[in-house]
Design an enzyme around this catalytic site. Structure first.
Site, PDB file in Angstrom:
ATOM      1  N   TYR A 398     -25.855  22.627 -21.493  1.00 33.28           N
ATOM      2  CA  TYR A 398     -26.926  21.636 -21.291  1.00 33.28           C
ATOM      3  C   TYR A 398     -26.308  20.273 -21.534  1.00 33.28           C
ATOM      4  O   TYR A 398     -25.514  20.095 -22.457  1.00 33.28           O
ATOM      5  CB  TYR A 398     -28.075  21.902 -22.281  1.00 33.28           C
ATOM      6  CG  TYR A 398     -29.150  20.841 -22.224  1.00 33.28           C
ATOM      7  CD1 TYR A 398     -30.132  20.876 -21.243  1.00 33.28           C
ATOM      8  CD2 TYR A 398     -29.173  19.777 -23.136  1.00 33.28           C
ATOM      9  CE1 TYR A 398     -31.115  19.896 -21.164  1.00 33.28           C
ATOM     10  CE2 TYR A 398     -30.152  18.796 -23.070  1.00 33.28           C
ATOM     11  CZ  TYR A 398     -31.114  18.852 -22.083  1.00 33.28           C
ATOM     12  OH  TYR A 398     -32.077  17.880 -22.006  1.00 33.28           O
ATOM     13  N   ASP A 480     -18.663  18.246 -24.085  1.00 35.33           N
ATOM     14  CA  ASP A 480     -19.955  17.734 -24.536  1.00 35.33           C
ATOM     15  C   ASP A 480     -20.158  18.257 -25.951  1.00 35.33           C
ATOM     16  O   ASP A 480     -20.533  19.410 -26.155  1.00 35.33           O
ATOM     17  CB  ASP A 480     -21.048  18.237 -23.585  1.00 35.33           C
ATOM     18  CG  ASP A 480     -22.434  17.823 -24.042  1.00 35.33           C
ATOM     19  OD1 ASP A 480     -22.574  17.406 -25.210  1.00 35.33           O
ATOM     20  OD2 ASP A 480     -23.375  17.936 -23.245  1.00 35.33           O
ATOM     21  N   LYS A 508     -26.514  13.338 -31.481  1.00 38.63           N
ATOM     22  CA  LYS A 508     -27.320  14.051 -32.483  1.00 38.63           C
ATOM     23  C   LYS A 508     -26.968  13.714 -33.934  1.00 38.63           C
ATOM     24  O   LYS A 508     -27.420  12.712 -34.466  1.00 38.63           O
ATOM     25  CB  LYS A 508     -27.219  15.545 -32.246  1.00 38.63           C
ATOM     26  CG  LYS A 508     -27.910  15.960 -30.944  1.00 38.63           C
ATOM     27  CD  LYS A 508     -28.373  17.378 -30.978  1.00 38.63           C
ATOM     28  CE  LYS A 508     -28.866  17.866 -29.630  1.00 38.63           C
ATOM     29  NZ  LYS A 508     -30.307  17.800 -29.470  1.00 38.63           N
TER      30      LYS A 508
END
Ligand SMILES: Cc1ncc(COP(=O)(O)O)c(C=O)c1O
Length: 678
Positions: A398, A480, A508
């Site tokens: 994702y 990522d 994050k």
């Protein structure tokens, strides 16, 4: 190896009170059982009865015939057997019920022999006449069942749990071809005595065999005629009804959620999805059974609008790695806030954070900041396109809300087809799926962008092979690390697995809840950002940068990463053990690394089971969303409480599934996936 016969008997049968002391010819029912079973060659003969005074006579009879006696719970028969196993050190328990006066010791001996031969944990005879039943259970298995069996039926019927267990080796021994199990010669009703007496009279011996009885009733079937019919399996159905009541009672009291629901109604009119993030929305939290909005958070806890407090494991979708409102970070933020947040010129702190990142992240030679993960994955792809002069990209995992990624999912409305066509996907741990893309789109793929690890472990050499394949085909490798960064290791998964990409994206956790992300990488590629457009008003906002610097320092000084691994391991292994003990492998799985793992439900009722699990966890003070992003604020106390809650709630899920009661137990809307299965 010590073998014991255990006869269970009681006088309190509702269908036939005092049946054990009822007479069959000149002996009582119990005397017949003990005399006939007692002829078997075993090490111990024990009668297990209840502590109720009405069973005193049972004890006396047993003792008079040289049987040992153990008295225990009237209802929890399994615990009685466990006590027998412990007290008499039994390896095998031959279970005989007191209502089988015709029992034949030869059947016991035969079953014992077969059990040894087959190395079974459990053996029983099938197809034989009802009233000659023999079950033999390994002592260890009785102790396991005693520890793990919860349902009333499993406590009352000693072998119920073992028979259901997939782990126990069970042998169902067919004694003869013909199925005679419909013939009823046990003592359940007073009328049964007449039939058995007739048979005993005909046999005229005390040591008749099972075959003698079979032969006799074949010759004289009229002997079986009785005044009333028995209700087959009546006791079993009664147990099932009790189980269903028990399961309903396991459910906690409904939560107070009025404020959440009122807020939900108002929000619906103003905010599509009622949330800024799909994963925080009511798709993922059950309307009516779970809190929907938060008021505040502290450490590992959040408080909802109704004042309910929960241990949280999503931790702001993995952002709050140290904990909510974490004091050392608050101090830094307060100081910076007084000096301003964004300015007309870049701030000094941008260099400080860039220096820190280049020191800790293996691939980082230059750095730029964004606000969300999507910012930096987007610019990483733009950069790779600029660097290679190619348009296509290959991705795995994702990567955010931008067109080029969302176009590959089931929520791709609004993404132009032309953009969709430029993104290819490949499968994790399947190097051939990537090779195929390079073969098919030679010299067209700008980069491979991938999550270095998700919940599946990379196979030996996989990440390195991806890197080689990308480079051999003139493409860049982008990791990522929005999830893995500051979690697997302070330098991300690239440090953890020792595979260094060209470019990496972080987000994050790096600001402990402050909005900051970073693209880092090779100087010759990153330098292109002098030209490639990546520029926005809040780039360089200092609160988040100050927070990220403080997070890095705190993590290094306090050993946060080893702490996350240790606590995560404790929680993950604890959950795995619960799943194993409850034999729930086909319904629930825990997957991923201790620092970030998910608990997933399987099968066609997966979403309903997850909803039920969330509902019951919420009532018990744990907010469950599936993800477990362990933080520095999760201590042993939270982990132990969570395991205790999961232990209780997994039982509810298990029983609801087993008894087809899921819908009946749900109190709110069923969860929906963010991405549907294509
Ligand atoms: C691996 C990965 N990359 C990128 C993103 C996008 O980050 P954001 O939601 O902050 O834009 C996410 C978000 O969950 C992610 O998990």
């Amino acid at each position: 190896m010590r073998v014991g016969i255990v006869v269970q008997a009681r006088n309190g049968s509702t269908r036939f009170p005092k049946k054990m002391t009822s007479k069959l010819l000149e002996k009582t029912v119990l005397e017949w059982v003990l005399l006939r079973a007692g002829r078997a060659m075993v090490d111990e003969k024990i009668l297990a009865t209840s502590i109720l005074p009405e069973d005193d006579t049972i004890e006396q009879t047993a003792k008079s015939l040289d049987w040992k006696v153990l008295r225990g719970s009237p209802t929890d028969v399994l615990s009685r057997y466990a006590e027998v196993v412990k007290k008499f050190h039994l390896d095998r328990v031959v279970r005989i019920t007191g209502d089988c006066p015709l029992i034949d010791h030869r059947l016991i001996e035969l079953s014992l022999e077969k059990m040894t031969k087959e190395d079974a944990d459990y053996i029983t005879l099938v197809g034989i006449i009802d009233g000659f039943d023999v079950e033999i259970i390994k002592g260890d298995w009785i102790l396991i069942a005693d520890k793990l069996a919860k349902l009333p039926s499993e406590r009352e019927h000693v072998s119920a749990y073992i028979k259901k267990s997939k782990k126990a080796k069970k042998v169902f021994l067919r004694y003869h071809e013909e199925d005679l199990s419909h013939i009823h010669l046990s003592v359940d009703y007073p009328e049964d005595l007449e039939v058995i007496e007739r048979i005993l009279k005909e046999l005229m011996s005390e040591d008749f065999t099972y075959q003698d009885v079979v032969r006799l009733i074949k010759e004289k079937p009229h002997l079986l005629e009785r005044r009333s019919q028995v209700v087959p399996n009546e006791g079993y159905y009664k147990s099932l009804r009790e189980d269903r009541e028990f399961i309903k009672e396991l459910k906690g009291k409904p939560l107070k959620l009025e404020e959440s629901l009122k807020h939900f109604e108002k929000t619906k009119r103003l905010i599509p999805n009622c949330s800024q993030t799909f994963s925080k929305s009511y798709l993922q939290f059950s309307v009516g059974a779970s809190p929907l909005f938060v008021e505040e958070g502290k450490g590992a806890y959040i408080k909802d609008l109704d004042g309910n407090l929960y241990i949280d494991y999503s931790m702001g979708l993995g952002a709050c790695i140290l904990g909510y409102a974490f004091e050392p970070i608050i101090e830094v933020l307060q100081k910076q806030l007084k000096k301003g947040t964004i300015y007309t010129l870049p701030h000094r702190l941008e260099l400080e954070l860039s220096e820190a990142l280049t020191q800790i992240i293996p691939c980082a030679q230059m750095v730029r900041f964004g606000k969300n993960g999507s910012d930096v994955t987007s610019v990483a792809v733009r950069l790779a396109r600029a660097y290679t002069g190619r348009d296509m990209i290959a991705c795995c995992g994702y990567h955010g809300w931008q067109d080029w990624y969302i176009g590959t999912t089931t929520r791709s409305r609004g993404v132009p087809k032309a953009v969709k066509n430029l993104t290819l996907t490949f499968e994790y741990n399947n190097i051939d799926s990537l090779r195929k893309l390079f073969d098919e789109y030679q010299n067209q793929i700008a980069c491979v962008i991938m999550e270095p690890v998700g919940v599946e472990e990379p196979q030996e050499g996989f990440l390195l092979r991806v890197k080689e394949l990308a480079h051999r085909n003139g493409a860049l490798l982008i990791f990522d690390e929005v999830v893995t960064g500051f979690r697997f290791s302070i330098g991300g998964a690239q440090e953890f697995f020792g595979v260094v990409p060209d470019i990496a994206c972080f987000g994050k956790a790096m600001g402990n809840g402050m909005p900051i992300s970073a693209i880092v990488g090779r100087r010759d590629v990153m330098e292109l950002l002098e030209e490639v457009f990546f520029s926005f008003t809040f780039g360089g906002e200092t609160l988040s940068i100050a927070s990220a610097i403080a997070v890095i320092n705190f993590m290094k000084e306090e050993g946060v990463i080893p702490y996350l691994w240790e606590k995560g391991t404790k929680l993950k292994e604890g959950i795995a053990k619960l799943i194993e003990n409850k034999e729930l492998e086909e319904l629930v799985m825990v997957k991923g690394y201790p620092v970030r793992f998910v608990v997933d439900f399987l099968g066609e009722d997966a979403l309903k089971l997850k909803t039920l699990f969330q509902q019951e966890c919420a009532k018990r003070g744990v907010l469950f969303s599936g993800s477990h992003n362990i933080s520095y604020s999760h201590t042993d106390a939270e982990i132990e409480k969570t395991l205790q809650v999961y232990d209780e709630v997994l039982d509810i899920v298990k029983f609801a599934h087993e008894y087809g009661m899921i819908d009946q137990l749900l109190e709110g809307q069923v969860l929906q996936p963010v991405f549907r299965k294509p």
